[in-house]
Design a protein around this motif. Structure first.
Motif, mmCIF file in Angstrom:
data_model
loop_
_atom_site.group_PDB
_atom_site.id
_atom_site.type_symbol
_atom_site.label_atom_id
_atom_site.label_comp_id
_atom_site.label_asym_id
_atom_site.label_seq_id
_atom_site.Cartn_x
_atom_site.Cartn_y
_atom_site.Cartn_z
ATOM 1 N N GLU A 191 0.826 -1.216 0.000
ATOM 2 C CA GLU A 191 0.000 0.000 0.000
ATOM 3 C C GLU A 191 0.856 1.260 0.000
ATOM 4 N N LYS A 192 2.174 1.086 0.150
ATOM 5 C CA LYS A 192 3.065 2.236 0.130
ATOM 6 C C LYS A 192 4.256 1.946 -0.789
ATOM 7 N N ILE A 193 3.957 1.829 -2.065
ATOM 8 C CA ILE A 193 4.992 1.638 -3.076
ATOM 9 C C ILE A 193 5.413 3.004 -3.599
ATOM 10 N N ILE A 194 6.713 3.270 -3.535
ATOM 11 C CA ILE A 194 7.262 4.536 -4.024
ATOM 12 C C ILE A 194 8.113 4.235 -5.247
ATOM 13 N N SER A 195 7.704 4.705 -6.410
ATOM 14 C CA SER A 195 8.425 4.456 -7.649
ATOM 15 C C SER A 195 9.443 5.560 -7.891
ATOM 16 N N ASP A 196 10.663 5.168 -8.280
ATOM 17 C CA ASP A 196 11.740 6.135 -8.533
ATOM 18 C C ASP A 196 12.384 5.834 -9.874
ATOM 19 N N GLY A 197 12.589 6.881 -10.704
ATOM 20 C CA GLY A 197 13.273 6.717 -11.979
ATOM 21 C C GLY A 197 13.822 8.032 -12.478
ATOM 22 N N THR A 198 14.740 7.942 -13.436
ATOM 23 C CA THR A 198 15.416 9.119 -13.991
ATOM 24 C C THR A 198 15.335 9.116 -15.508
ATOM 25 N N SER A 199 15.114 10.287 -16.094
ATOM 26 C CA SER A 199 15.058 10.472 -17.538
ATOM 27 C C SER A 199 13.872 9.681 -18.106
ATOM 28 N N ALA A 200 14.124 8.738 -19.034
ATOM 29 C CA ALA A 200 13.012 7.896 -19.494
ATOM 30 C C ALA A 200 12.437 7.120 -18.322
ATOM 31 N N GLY A 201 13.305 6.696 -17.395
ATOM 32 C CA GLY A 201 12.821 6.032 -16.188
ATOM 33 C C GLY A 201 11.993 6.957 -15.333
ATOM 34 N N GLY A 202 12.326 8.253 -15.344
ATOM 35 C CA GLY A 202 11.513 9.240 -14.641
ATOM 36 C C GLY A 202 10.160 9.418 -15.285
ATOM 37 N N ALA A 203 10.142 9.403 -16.615
ATOM 38 C CA ALA A 203 8.875 9.495 -17.334
ATOM 39 C C ALA A 203 7.995 8.290 -17.034
ATOM 40 N N LEU A 204 8.613 7.103 -16.976
ATOM 41 C CA LEU A 204 7.846 5.891 -16.672
ATOM 42 C C LEU A 204 7.389 5.867 -15.224
ATOM 43 N N SER A 205 8.202 6.413 -14.320
ATOM 44 C CA SER A 205 7.789 6.528 -12.927
ATOM 45 C C SER A 205 6.579 7.453 -12.813
ATOM 46 N N ALA A 206 6.621 8.564 -13.547
ATOM 47 C CA ALA A 206 5.481 9.483 -13.560
ATOM 48 C C ALA A 206 4.249 8.819 -14.162
ATOM 49 N N LEU A 207 4.452 8.073 -15.229
ATOM 50 C CA LEU A 207 3.324 7.394 -15.875
ATOM 51 C C LEU A 207 2.738 6.314 -14.966
ATOM 52 N N LEU A 208 3.603 5.605 -14.249
ATOM 53 C CA LEU A 208 3.128 4.600 -13.303
ATOM 54 C C LEU A 208 2.266 5.257 -12.231
ATOM 55 N N GLY A 209 2.702 6.430 -11.768
ATOM 56 C CA GLY A 209 1.931 7.138 -10.752
ATOM 57 C C GLY A 209 0.655 7.756 -11.263
ATOM 58 N N ALA A 210 0.638 8.115 -12.541
ATOM 59 C CA ALA A 210 -0.531 8.814 -13.096
ATOM 60 C C ALA A 210 -1.614 7.873 -13.587
ATOM 61 N N SER A 211 -1.239 6.656 -14.011
ATOM 62 C CA SER A 211 -2.180 5.808 -14.761
ATOM 63 C C SER A 211 -2.674 4.602 -13.974
ATOM 64 N N GLY A 212 -2.663 4.693 -12.654
ATOM 65 C CA GLY A 212 -3.059 3.548 -11.849
ATOM 66 C C GLY A 212 -4.410 2.969 -12.217
ATOM 67 N N ASN A 213 -4.409 1.682 -12.551
ATOM 68 C CA ASN A 213 -5.635 0.896 -12.802
ATOM 69 C C ASN A 213 -6.402 1.326 -14.046
ATOM 70 N N ASP A 214 -5.757 2.057 -14.960
ATOM 71 C CA ASP A 214 -6.453 2.422 -16.186
ATOM 72 C C ASP A 214 -6.690 1.172 -17.032
ATOM 73 N N ALA A 215 -7.925 1.007 -17.481
ATOM 74 C CA ALA A 215 -8.327 -0.208 -18.199
ATOM 75 C C ALA A 215 -7.648 -0.352 -19.548
ATOM 76 N N LEU A 216 -7.079 0.728 -20.098
ATOM 77 C CA LEU A 216 -6.454 0.645 -21.413
ATOM 78 C C LEU A 216 -5.254 -0.302 -21.433
ATOM 79 N N TYR A 217 -4.635 -0.505 -20.285
ATOM 80 C CA TYR A 217 -3.469 -1.393 -20.216
ATOM 81 C C TYR A 217 -3.851 -2.854 -19.969
ATOM 82 N N GLU A 218 -5.096 -3.083 -19.646
ATOM 83 C CA GLU A 218 -5.517 -4.413 -19.220
ATOM 84 C C GLU A 218 -5.245 -5.500 -20.258
ATOM 85 N N PRO A 219 -5.516 -5.289 -21.542
ATOM 86 C CA PRO A 219 -5.241 -6.366 -22.504
ATOM 87 C C PRO A 219 -3.764 -6.773 -22.538
ATOM 88 N N TYR A 220 -2.881 -5.803 -22.414
ATOM 89 C CA TYR A 220 -1.448 -6.093 -22.418
ATOM 90 C C TYR A 220 -1.054 -6.890 -21.175
#
Length: 503
Positions: A191-220
């Motif tokens: 319940e307390k996962i903190i994602s950390d990344g830099t550059s492209a990894g920073g973008a993916l960390s931001a995306l992980l934080g922004a897109s929680g449980n969005d159904a668009l990723y479900e098929p993948y």
């Protein structure tokens, strides 16, 4: 701590004695299912090694669980693995700092750079960029550390590209789901996962934080056999995130077009841009205001509507704040900056154009378009065959692709709807405040004040949108003074913030 959890975590001493080397159990699938190899999603608590790492004058002891397959049907067994590192104190019924085995947050550190594939990391790793490895620091504070590998643009299996978009974010989501699936049998709290990344990894960390449980990723996720659990996280740490790729070229030229004709001290042009390149720069610059204005952002300073007319002044505010913070907290000498005005120990103004010239003296600006680039085939690598972002948006059989309408029009090609959908899935801006999505409540965003890898409007817009839509309880943003393109600096400051939001 319940007796049930104690029995699950504290394994017999002989478990370590029998495991003299790191265990690779990802190579032992459970069974076959409809022609697919099926890997277990169950965390194997008895398969670990005990290791130590030096941190300053201390020795940090931890259990290492390595090469854990986090999906049932991996397509790339080289990268779809994660490592888990746990302070040994938690197996002895002790606490570390403010945390116990049940309350310890999980520090999810990805090592993705350039949208390339990444292997799981290790506390023993030495960072190539010269910055500290945050994993030992996190362990010393009592965090459970998880390092996920992930596919990237260059991932390839049997001649098939396996890591084109949105593979990297899908893998990170699958790793989060694995941690949630095994939360009852692993130290730490999912319940307390903190994602950390830099550059492209920073973008993916931001995306992980922004897109929680969005159904668009479900098929993948379903195709990979990811655990059927939520994938939202508690906090995002994003250093210099290379995000909003659809509009990054426009933002870059809106900001840096003004330095295209800069000269050195001898009057020699710094850039040898052709007339065609300058024309591209001007075209892209002219396109950015419509996009930025469409965001409908409001200043976090005074609530005023933000448009292209006051965006420069808005960015200046953050640059001035970063300089003032450096003076106040570190005693940084600013006397050498002729473009900065200081009165009575306070930074009151900067010459913005001169400041940008200062930024680009550290590292030259990119030739336009900065990101979606498949033009002049006569240049040297790596631009000859496109940018790293062009490689991100290829296909299983095609290494590179343009992905914006602007570049596509210049090359006389059409962007398919399928590609547009994949581009959408890689942009955190598309998910902040989106209905039905669980945004992380806590954010720590840093972009260096001399980082020219993407334009300042990109992180500033992400921060401002998070604040405007009320998607977060706390957004800690700074244009870190005198930092180039880099991450995981000022670990004391970072973990003080993490500790404050985890209480």
């Amino acid at each position: 701590m319940t007796m049930k959890r104690m029995k699950q975590w504290i394994t017999p001493v002989f478990a370590f004695v029998c495991l003299a080397a790191p265990v690779v159990y990802a190579d032992t699938p459970t069974n076959q299912q409809e022609g697919k190899t099926v890997y277990s999603l169950d965390f194997k608590a008895d398969q670990y090694t005990e290791e130590t790492v030096a941190l300053d004058d201390k020795t940090i002891a931890y259990r290492a669980y390595k090469n854990i397959m986090y999906v049932q049907h991996p397509v790339d067994t080289t990268y779809q693995l994660l490592n888990v590192f746990v302070p040994v104190e938690y197996y002895e019924g002790k606490s570390v700092g403010d945390f116990t085995a049940e309350t310890a947050p999980i520090f999810l550190k990805n090592d993705i750079g350039g949208y390339m594939p990444a292997l799981p990391g290790d506390p023993q790793m030495v960072r190539e960029d010269g910055n500290a490895n945050p994993m030992p620091f996190a362990l010393s504070k009592g965090y459970v550390v998880v390092s996920p590998g992930a596919r990237g643009s260059a991932s390839e299996v049997n001649g098939v590209f396996t890591g084109k978009s949105p593979a990297a974010i899908v893998d990170l989501k699958a790793a989060v789901r694995y941690l949630r699936y095994n939360d009852a049998v692993m130290p730490g709290t999912a319940e307390k996962i903190i994602s950390d990344g830099t550059s492209a990894g920073g973008a993916l960390s931001a995306l992980l934080g922004a897109s929680g449980n969005d159904a668009l990723y479900e098929p993948y996720l379903k195709a990979l056999g990811a655990a059927e659990t939520p994938d939202h996280i508690f906090a995002t740490v994003a250093f210099c995130p290379i995000t909003d790729l659809e509009h990054a070229d426009m933002a870059y030229e809106w900001l840096y077009n003004r330095v295209n004709d800069d000269k050195d001290a001898n009057g020699k042009p710094l850039y040898q841009f052709t007339d065609a390149q300058k024309a591209l720069s001007a075209e892209l610059k002219a396109l950015y205001p419509a996009y930025f204005n469409s965001l409908g952002l409001k200043s976090v300073i005074d609530g005023a509507a933000l448009t292209d007319a006051n965006l420069e002044a808005y960015i200046k505010h953050f640059v001035i704040a970063a300089a003032q913070k450096a003076m106040d907290t570190k005693g940084t000498d600013m006397s050498g900056y002729a473009w900065m005005t200081i009165s009575n120990g306070k930074v009151t103004d900067i010459d913005f154009n001169a400041y940008l010239s200062h930024v680009t003296r550290w590292q030259p600006i990119k030739d336009p378009p900065a990101f979606d680039w498949l033009g002049d085939q006569s240049t040297q690598e790596p631009r000859k065959f496109g940018s790293r972002e062009n490689k991100l948006f290829g296909t299983e059989t095609q290494d590179v692709s343009v992905y914006t309408d602007f570049s596509a029009a210049k090359l006389g090609v059409t962007i398919s709807q399928e590609l547009k959908d994949r581009v959408y899935l890689m942009n955190a801006m598309n998910f902040v405040g989106k209905k039905g999505v669980n945004n992380a409540p806590y954010w720590y965003i840093r972009h260096g004040s001399i980082d020219r890898d993407t334009a300042f409007p990109v992180p500033v817009s992400l921060y401002t949108k998070l604040m405007n839509v009320g998607a977060a309880k706390d957004v800690n943003f700074d244009l870190a003074w005198d930092r180039p393109h880099s991450g995981d600096y000022d670990l004391d400051e970072l973990f003080a913030w993490i500790g404050s939001v985890c209480k």
